[in-house]
Scaffold this active site. Structure first.
Site, PDB file in Angstrom:
ATOM      1  N   GLU A 167      -9.328   7.462   3.860  1.00 64.32           N
ATOM      2  CA  GLU A 167      -9.178   7.759   5.286  1.00 64.32           C
ATOM      3  C   GLU A 167      -9.687   9.154   5.615  1.00 64.32           C
ATOM      4  O   GLU A 167      -9.288  10.143   4.982  1.00 64.32           O
ATOM      5  CB  GLU A 167      -7.703   7.635   5.704  1.00 64.32           C
ATOM      6  CG  GLU A 167      -7.504   7.979   7.182  1.00 64.32           C
ATOM      7  CD  GLU A 167      -6.175   7.544   7.769  1.00 64.32           C
ATOM      8  OE1 GLU A 167      -5.396   6.864   7.069  1.00 64.32           O
ATOM      9  OE2 GLU A 167      -5.927   7.887   8.938  1.00 64.32           O
ATOM     10  N   LYS A 216       0.864  -1.185   0.000  1.00 63.76           N
ATOM     11  CA  LYS A 216       0.000   0.000   0.000  1.00 63.76           C
ATOM     12  C   LYS A 216       0.892   1.224   0.000  1.00 63.76           C
ATOM     13  O   LYS A 216       1.950   1.231   0.639  1.00 63.76           O
ATOM     14  CB  LYS A 216      -0.902   0.014   1.237  1.00 63.76           C
ATOM     15  CG  LYS A 216      -1.740   1.286   1.348  1.00 63.76           C
ATOM     16  CD  LYS A 216      -2.755   1.211   2.470  1.00 63.76           C
ATOM     17  CE  LYS A 216      -2.222   1.613   3.824  1.00 63.76           C
ATOM     18  NZ  LYS A 216      -1.655   2.977   3.879  1.00 63.76           N
TER      19      LYS A 216
END
Ligand code: KIV
Length: 261
Positions: A163, A94
């Site tokens: 997020e 990621k």
């Protein structure tokens, strides 16, 4: 998805049937005591990824690329991402960022490395963002996030973490993308969810983002256990007979005789 940084936690998450484990660079904050994720290095990440890989059998394992391991050049990113798969047992990596990462993501994917994107509040840019703040609240910022998400998909990401973005926006992005979105502080409209395991367990009591739900209070449980241990040791209640080893009377008497000589 949940985060893990060690063998045992990975094993329990795996047994619980959670689909994916992220060895997040949040490791720096919840395990190593740094104030941000910026000091985390490749060596630290690989060390913890190896432990997680030994503990998990079924979950998809994703290694988080630390600050400065992929920003300098696509070549350096390729070298570093390769280490997660080749030496640390990860299935994918990621990395944080939008359009500015497109070239790097393409290079990794072309080399056969599955990449998960990460948009919205990207903690490695905490100083640029002016703190750990919700992103995409204005129409302009939200539009940029939608564009970035589509670009990450076009670049070959197999999934994107969103997020700390408004839930409406996360919902819209999730509808527009064909790849799954994984939300953290992004509402229920994402395709999946991720939490930092220390937050979920109530282990990390210094800072709790408002989107975190603690499913346990292990900090308090640990504190009580340590205090009970100390009290019982002080009172000589521990170790009791059950937790001590015995010796036969015959062996004991023989010892006395030997010592008396
Ligand atoms: O480092 C991490 O744990 C993360 C999650 C919060 C998505 O990036």
């Amino acid at each position: 998805m949940l985060t893990a940084y060690d063998y045992h936690t990975a094993q329990v998450i795996d047994h619980a049937g959670i689909d994916s484990i992220l060895v997040g660079d949040s490791l720096g904050m919840v395990m190593l005591g740094f104030e941000t994720t910026l000091p985390v290095t490749m060596d630290m990440m690989l060390h913890h990824c190896k432990a997680v890989a030994r503990g998990a059998q079924f979950a998809l394992l994703i290694g988080d690329m630390p600050f400065m391991s992929y920003q300098v050049s696509a070549e350096e990113a390729l070298h570093n991402a390769g280490q997660f798969l080749q030496h640390a047992g990860m299935d994918a990596v990621k990395l944080e960022g939008g359009r500015e990462r497109a070239r790097t993501i393409r290079a990794l994917v072309a080399a056969g490395i599955p990449v998960m994107g990460h948009l919205g509040l990207t903690p490695q840019s905490v100083h640029q963002l002016g703190g750990f703040r919700t992103q995409g609240r204005s129409a302009q910022a939200a539009e940029r996030l939608v564009e970035d998400a589509l670009l990450l998909q076009d670049s070959g990401c197999f999934s994107v973490v969103l997020e700390s973005v408004p839930h409406r926006l996360a919902n819209l992005i999730s509808e527009q993308l064909e790849i799954p979105t994984i939300g953290i502080g992004a509402g229920v409209g994402c395709d999946g969810q991720v939490l930092v395991t220390h937050d979920l367990l109530g282990l990390f009591d210094q800072f709790k983002p408002s989107f975190v739900k603690a499913y346990a209070n292990l900090h308090q449980d640990m504190l009580s256990a340590f205090q009970n241990y100390q009290r019982e040791v002080d009172l000589r209640q521990f170790p009791d007979e059950e937790h001590s080893f015995s010796m036969s009377d015959q062996a004991w008497d023989a010892l006395q005789e030997r010592l008396a000589k």
